[in-house]
Design a protein around this motif. Structure first.
Motif, mmCIF file in Angstrom:
data_model
loop_
_atom_site.group_PDB
_atom_site.id
_atom_site.type_symbol
_atom_site.label_atom_id
_atom_site.label_comp_id
_atom_site.label_asym_id
_atom_site.label_seq_id
_atom_site.Cartn_x
_atom_site.Cartn_y
_atom_site.Cartn_z
ATOM 1 N N LYS A 50 0.837 -1.203 0.000
ATOM 2 C CA LYS A 50 0.000 0.000 0.000
ATOM 3 C C LYS A 50 0.872 1.254 0.000
ATOM 4 N N GLY A 51 2.175 1.073 -0.208
ATOM 5 C CA GLY A 51 3.137 2.151 -0.049
ATOM 6 C C GLY A 51 3.169 3.183 -1.148
ATOM 7 N N HIS A 52 2.361 3.006 -2.198
ATOM 8 C CA HIS A 52 2.296 4.014 -3.259
ATOM 9 C C HIS A 52 0.892 4.595 -3.374
ATOM 10 N N LEU A 53 0.225 4.738 -2.235
ATOM 11 C CA LEU A 53 -1.117 5.315 -2.197
ATOM 12 C C LEU A 53 -1.107 6.619 -1.407
ATOM 13 N N LEU A 54 -2.013 7.508 -1.762
ATOM 14 C CA LEU A 54 -2.179 8.739 -0.996
ATOM 15 C C LEU A 54 -3.654 9.083 -0.878
ATOM 16 N N ASP A 55 -3.982 9.855 0.154
ATOM 17 C CA ASP A 55 -5.328 10.389 0.367
ATOM 18 C C ASP A 55 -5.252 11.908 0.301
ATOM 19 N N LEU A 56 -6.290 12.520 -0.245
ATOM 20 C CA LEU A 56 -6.343 13.969 -0.363
ATOM 21 C C LEU A 56 -7.526 14.531 0.416
ATOM 22 N N TYR A 57 -7.287 15.640 1.094
ATOM 23 C CA TYR A 57 -8.315 16.366 1.833
ATOM 24 C C TYR A 57 -8.275 17.810 1.323
ATOM 25 N N LEU A 58 -9.289 18.174 0.544
ATOM 26 C CA LEU A 58 -9.260 19.433 -0.180
ATOM 27 C C LEU A 58 -10.302 20.397 0.381
ATOM 28 N N PRO A 59 -9.889 21.586 0.778
ATOM 29 C CA PRO A 59 -10.849 22.551 1.309
ATOM 30 C C PRO A 59 -11.787 23.051 0.226
ATOM 31 N N ALA A 60 -12.904 23.592 0.654
ATOM 32 C CA ALA A 60 -13.865 24.148 -0.292
ATOM 33 C C ALA A 60 -13.262 25.348 -1.014
ATOM 34 N N GLY A 61 -13.769 25.608 -2.214
ATOM 35 C CA GLY A 61 -13.280 26.747 -2.984
ATOM 36 C C GLY A 61 -12.544 26.294 -4.222
ATOM 37 N N GLY A 62 -12.531 27.135 -5.239
ATOM 38 C CA GLY A 62 -11.953 26.751 -6.517
ATOM 39 C C GLY A 62 -10.530 27.204 -6.739
ATOM 40 N N GLU A 63 -9.994 28.050 -5.847
ATOM 41 C CA GLU A 63 -8.648 28.566 -6.066
ATOM 42 C C GLU A 63 -7.593 27.527 -5.705
ATOM 43 N N ALA A 64 -6.401 27.725 -6.238
ATOM 44 C CA ALA A 64 -5.296 26.820 -5.927
ATOM 45 C C ALA A 64 -4.866 27.014 -4.481
ATOM 46 N N ARG A 65 -4.723 25.928 -3.749
ATOM 47 C CA ARG A 65 -4.397 25.976 -2.323
ATOM 48 C C ARG A 65 -2.973 25.493 -2.056
ATOM 49 N N ALA A 100 -2.379 16.154 1.929
ATOM 50 C CA ALA A 100 -2.201 14.859 1.274
ATOM 51 C C ALA A 100 -1.518 13.917 2.248
ATOM 52 N N GLY A 101 -2.183 12.828 2.626
ATOM 53 C CA GLY A 101 -1.553 11.778 3.413
ATOM 54 C C GLY A 101 -0.865 10.822 2.461
ATOM 55 N N VAL A 102 0.442 10.661 2.604
ATOM 56 C CA VAL A 102 1.241 9.882 1.654
ATOM 57 C C VAL A 102 1.861 8.671 2.335
ATOM 58 N N SER A 103 1.618 7.500 1.771
ATOM 59 C CA SER A 103 2.257 6.270 2.246
ATOM 60 C C SER A 103 3.514 5.989 1.430
ATOM 61 N N ILE A 104 4.522 5.466 2.109
ATOM 62 C CA ILE A 104 5.735 4.993 1.438
ATOM 63 C C ILE A 104 5.985 3.554 1.879
ATOM 64 N N ARG A 105 6.809 2.852 1.136
ATOM 65 C CA ARG A 105 7.016 1.434 1.423
ATOM 66 C C ARG A 105 7.758 1.205 2.737
ATOM 67 N N SER A 106 7.467 0.075 3.356
ATOM 68 C CA SER A 106 8.126 -0.299 4.605
ATOM 69 C C SER A 106 9.512 -0.865 4.305
ATOM 70 N N SER A 107 10.319 -0.969 5.361
ATOM 71 C CA SER A 107 11.669 -1.496 5.183
ATOM 72 C C SER A 107 11.678 -2.979 4.839
ATOM 73 N N SER A 108 10.571 -3.680 5.110
ATOM 74 C CA SER A 108 10.489 -5.089 4.720
ATOM 75 C C SER A 108 10.125 -5.249 3.249
ATOM 76 N N GLN A 109 9.577 -4.193 2.641
ATOM 77 C CA GLN A 109 9.200 -4.236 1.233
ATOM 78 C C GLN A 109 10.305 -3.703 0.329
ATOM 79 N N ALA A 110 11.046 -2.758 0.836
ATOM 80 C CA ALA A 110 12.145 -2.153 0.070
ATOM 81 C C ALA A 110 13.042 -1.410 1.051
ATOM 82 N N GLN A 111 14.300 -1.321 0.722
ATOM 83 C CA GLN A 111 15.250 -0.666 1.610
ATOM 84 C C GLN A 111 15.725 0.653 1.028
ATOM 85 N N PHE A 112 16.270 1.497 1.897
ATOM 86 C CA PHE A 112 16.763 2.803 1.483
ATOM 87 C C PHE A 112 17.699 2.656 0.273
ATOM 88 N N PRO A 113 17.545 3.535 -0.736
ATOM 89 C CA PRO A 113 16.801 4.808 -0.747
ATOM 90 C C PRO A 113 15.377 4.714 -1.296
#
Length: 329
Positions: A50-65, A100-113
């Protein structure tokens, strides 16, 4: 999965970093926002990640935030870094910030970098899709706690470093951010010691710290401090039993030596969770260290580590031009 109905954002109990804690009570503001869940910013790798998924929470309004990107800590051992973004997105949405809540891979799935490649891919994706999501691509900030604090520091300090760019997902966009807010992050892996190859940092590296000093240095935010870094705020409890308070002290000293715009809020008796660091019962007891225009200011008892103060820091760093008349932080 996209939800266009209004969603009430409220604080809730959650794991914080490598220890249990609760989302700061000051984030308990309700705000209707557009919520977009489980956006793939790159193909899953491995397929079950699930390390390449993100969630977005966008405020009301049409302008760039302006955008705050969040990754939660887990000692690099989970791939659900987007978790808990909902618990404070309301307070940021109410002040005009997308989250934006961003997931990255765990150390058991991939190692640095790999973890750096991941968050940079997420930043590039968000920048490439800024118009679609009504984001201001010139005003991105990163925030996280614990290993997410490490992620924040790496995101803030490695902008433009080609060796850490990777080729995951969207390319052709800058992966830098314009500000960072790091809660009790790791800044120097070499100072953490080892655990016979079993410690979180050694799992991240895939080797003992003493056996791969060059890789450990590359994975340490303090290595990447230079005179072009954007503003970075550090918050750390002096009684942190998981990530030693000295980790933020060392990074602050390096940023000060490099004349970077930075602020460090050091909170006595606070342990390894955001509620402790931001607990109102500790207000007035903390020490604030600020570097601006190569000059250091030390303030005993201020500023308070509140959401108001953090947002004011972001407003200044990102140049939003918004005045917070009710900021008492």
């Amino acid at each position: 999965m996209k939800m266009r109905t209004g969603v009430a954002i409220a604080a809730s109990a959650a794991l914080l970093g490598m220890t249990a804690g609760m989302t700061p009570a000051s984030a308990r503001e309700t705000r209707l926002a557009e919520v977009i869940k489980d956006v793939a910013y790159a193909p899953a790798q491995p397929a079950t990640s699930k390390g390449h998924l993100l969630d977005l929470y966008l405020p009301a309004g049409g302008e760039a935030r302006p955008l705050v990107i969040w990754t939660a800590g887990s000692a690099w051992q989970r791939d659900d870094g987007k978790s808990r973004a909902d618990s404070f997105a309301g307070v940021l949405n109410a002040r005009g910030y997308a989250v934006a809540g961003v997931s990255i891979r765990s150390s058991s799935q991939a190692q640095f970098p790999a973890q750096v490649y991941d968050f940079k891919a997420a930043i590039r994706f968000l920048r490439a899709n800024a118009a679609k999501y009504r984001l201001d691509p010139k005003r991105f900030a990163y925030m996280g706690d614990s290993s997410g604090g490490w992620t924040t520091q790496m995101a803030t300090l490695t902008g433009g470093e080609e060796s850490l760019e990777g080729d995951i997902g969207t390319t052709g966009q800058p992966s830098n951010v314009q500000a960072g807010v790091a809660f009790y992050g790791v800044s120097d892996l070499s100072k953490l010691g080892g655990g016979g190859g079993n410690s979180p940092q050694e799992k991240l590296l895939g080797c003992a710290v003493t056996a791969c000093k060059e890789k450990a240095a590359q994975a340490s935010p303090i290595t990447h401090v230079d005179k072009s870094d954007p503003p970075l705020m550090l918050l750390h409890g002096q009684a942190d039993s998981v990530v030693n308070h000295e980790q933020s002290v060392m990074l602050y000293q390096a940023l000060k030596a490099s004349c970077r715009e930075t602020q460090f809020i050091s909170v006595p008796d606070a342990n390894h969770n955001m509620n402790d660091v931001m607990n109102p019962s500790r207000f007035g007891k903390q020490t604030g260290y600020t570097v601006s225009n190569c000059k250091e200011t030390v303030s005993n008892g201020s500023p308070n580590p509140t959401w108001d103060h953090i947002i004011t820091f972001l407003d200044t760093a990102l140049g939003t031009g918004v005045t917070r008349s009710h900021d008492h932080g």
